[in-house]
Design an enzyme around this catalytic site. Structure first.
Site, mmCIF file in Angstrom:
data_model
loop_
_atom_site.group_PDB
_atom_site.id
_atom_site.type_symbol
_atom_site.label_atom_id
_atom_site.label_comp_id
_atom_site.label_asym_id
_atom_site.label_seq_id
_atom_site.Cartn_x
_atom_site.Cartn_y
_atom_site.Cartn_z
ATOM 1 N N LYS A 166 0.637 -0.641 0.171
ATOM 2 C CA LYS A 166 0.094 0.075 -0.285
ATOM 3 C C LYS A 166 0.882 1.110 -0.256
ATOM 4 C CE LYS A 166 -4.075 -1.939 1.850
ATOM 5 N NZ LYS A 166 -5.305 -2.177 3.518
ATOM 6 N N LYS B 82 -4.559 -9.267 -7.005
ATOM 7 C CA LYS B 82 -5.138 -9.705 -6.427
ATOM 8 C C LYS B 82 -7.117 -8.594 -6.408
ATOM 9 C CE LYS B 82 -8.032 -10.364 -1.386
ATOM 10 N NZ LYS B 82 -7.913 -10.175 -0.130
ATOM 11 N N LYS C 83 -11.709 -3.718 -4.466
ATOM 12 C CA LYS C 83 -12.638 -1.841 -4.478
ATOM 13 C C LYS C 83 -11.268 -0.902 -5.635
ATOM 14 C CE LYS C 83 -14.357 -3.083 0.296
ATOM 15 N NZ LYS C 83 -14.657 -2.565 1.351
#
Length: 333
Positions: A111, A198, A201
């Site tokens: 992230k 993956k 969203k």
């Protein structure tokens, strides 16, 4: 009954990956365990957010929980932010966690890499770094026996265990040591366009993600245009054929049939036939979900009332836990 604790962040729209990777397992486990399932709205603050959107996403997630099969009379479902002990324990755990442990978190590395601005400047929110400590508090507050996680979250449960063991040794019997629960049916659903990552969203290309709010026809088209390869053989091989293997996983989870059965069924058939069948299954699933979701939204007032009652139950449980922790570390009067 053994106790399970888990939650999902109300960020963006729910995806098919959220359902198959987590919520479907909640539904399957709810008759076997005492379940504490929360809307992780405090975790949602760790990234940039809009207050109105966050509020709406919380409501959408509650309605989705019911539409996807979670029984509000069996499970303790609540908003994380309604239970003040989560943040109280978070600070205590922070003081018993090292920088090195948090630096090793794979999700933090992933992230934070995405937080690099175009000019090369890193703008990494502290919340991304501290996220695993709040997650540890979520788990330890309720003396959870198990935490259902995918392989990408297992590291966080391991950190939770390390912190709990460390504090138990220092202060006495304070926390139950939780175990990660990786169910056989839990699936890590990959992106339809780039099956090496993956389904998420937040992925930039929405063609690779099936949102539960997608029009069924749009989801159909996403499956039909999903990436496979030139072999045109229905084989489950995540390393060499990640695209078709991902589609097999989705098919298997939605119909509760084994991948092996599907491979046998589609022997000597091509990708086009397979994708068409799966696209119809996915679009049918979304039609059914969206009908149930609309009913849940119309009943959202009653659901929110249940969440408020559950938050009061959680406050009583966690206040007792916090008081005991305060006593052991010398804060209680």
């Amino acid at each position: 009954m053994k106790r399970i604790v888990s939650g999902i962040q109300p960020t963006n729209r729910l995806t098919l990956g959220n359902y198959l990777g987590a919520i479907k397992q909640f539904v399957e486990l709810q008759n076997e365990y005492e379940m504490y399932i929360f809307i992780a709205d405090l975790h949602a603050l760790s990234v940039s957010f809009d207050p109105k959107t966050l509020y709406q996403n919380k409501i959408n997630l509650v309605a989705s929980y019911q539409a996807l099969g979670l029984d509000f009379s069996k499970n303790i479902i609540f908003y994380q932010s309604d239970v003040s002990s989560h943040t109280a324990l978070y600070w205590i755990l922070t003081c018993h966690t090292t920088m090195g442990e948090l630096n090793r978190m794979t999700q933090f590395k992933d992230k934070s890499a995405k937080a690099i601005l175009s000019n090369g400047t890193a703008m990494v929110p502290t919340g991304i770094f501290m996220y695993p400590v709040l997650m540890a508090g979520d788990i330890l507050l309720y003396d959870a026996d198990y935490v259902p996680v995918g392989s990408d979250q297992k590291q966080h449960v391991e950190l939770t265990r390390d912190i709990a063991i460390r504090m138990n040794k220092k202060y006495g019997d304070m926390f139950k040591i939780p175990e990660p629960l990786i169910t056989k049916n839990g699936a890590r659903i990959m992106d339809l366009v780039n099956p090496s990552i993956k389904m998420s969203k937040s992925n930039s290309n929405e063609k690779g993600t099936i949102f539960l709010s997608d029009a069924p026809r749009d989801a159909y088209d996403k499956i039909m245009s999903s990436k496979t390869d030139s072999l045109n053989k229905i084989i489950f091989d995540p390393n060499d054929q990640p695209g078709i293997s991902n589609l097999l996983t989705i098919y298997s989870c939605l119909l509760n049939v084994s991948v092996k059965e599907l491979v046998t069924k589609y022997t000597n058939k091509n990708y086009g036939e397979f994708k068409k069948d799966l696209a119809n299954i996915v679009s049918g699933f979304l039609k059914d979900f969206q009908t149930k979701y609309d009913n849940a939204i119309r009943n959202i007032g009653n659901l929110n009332q249940i969440l408020e009652q559950n938050a009061s139950k959680c406050e009583k449980i966690t206040n007792k836990k916090i008081h005991e922790i305060y006593r052991l570390i010398g804060l209680a009067r």
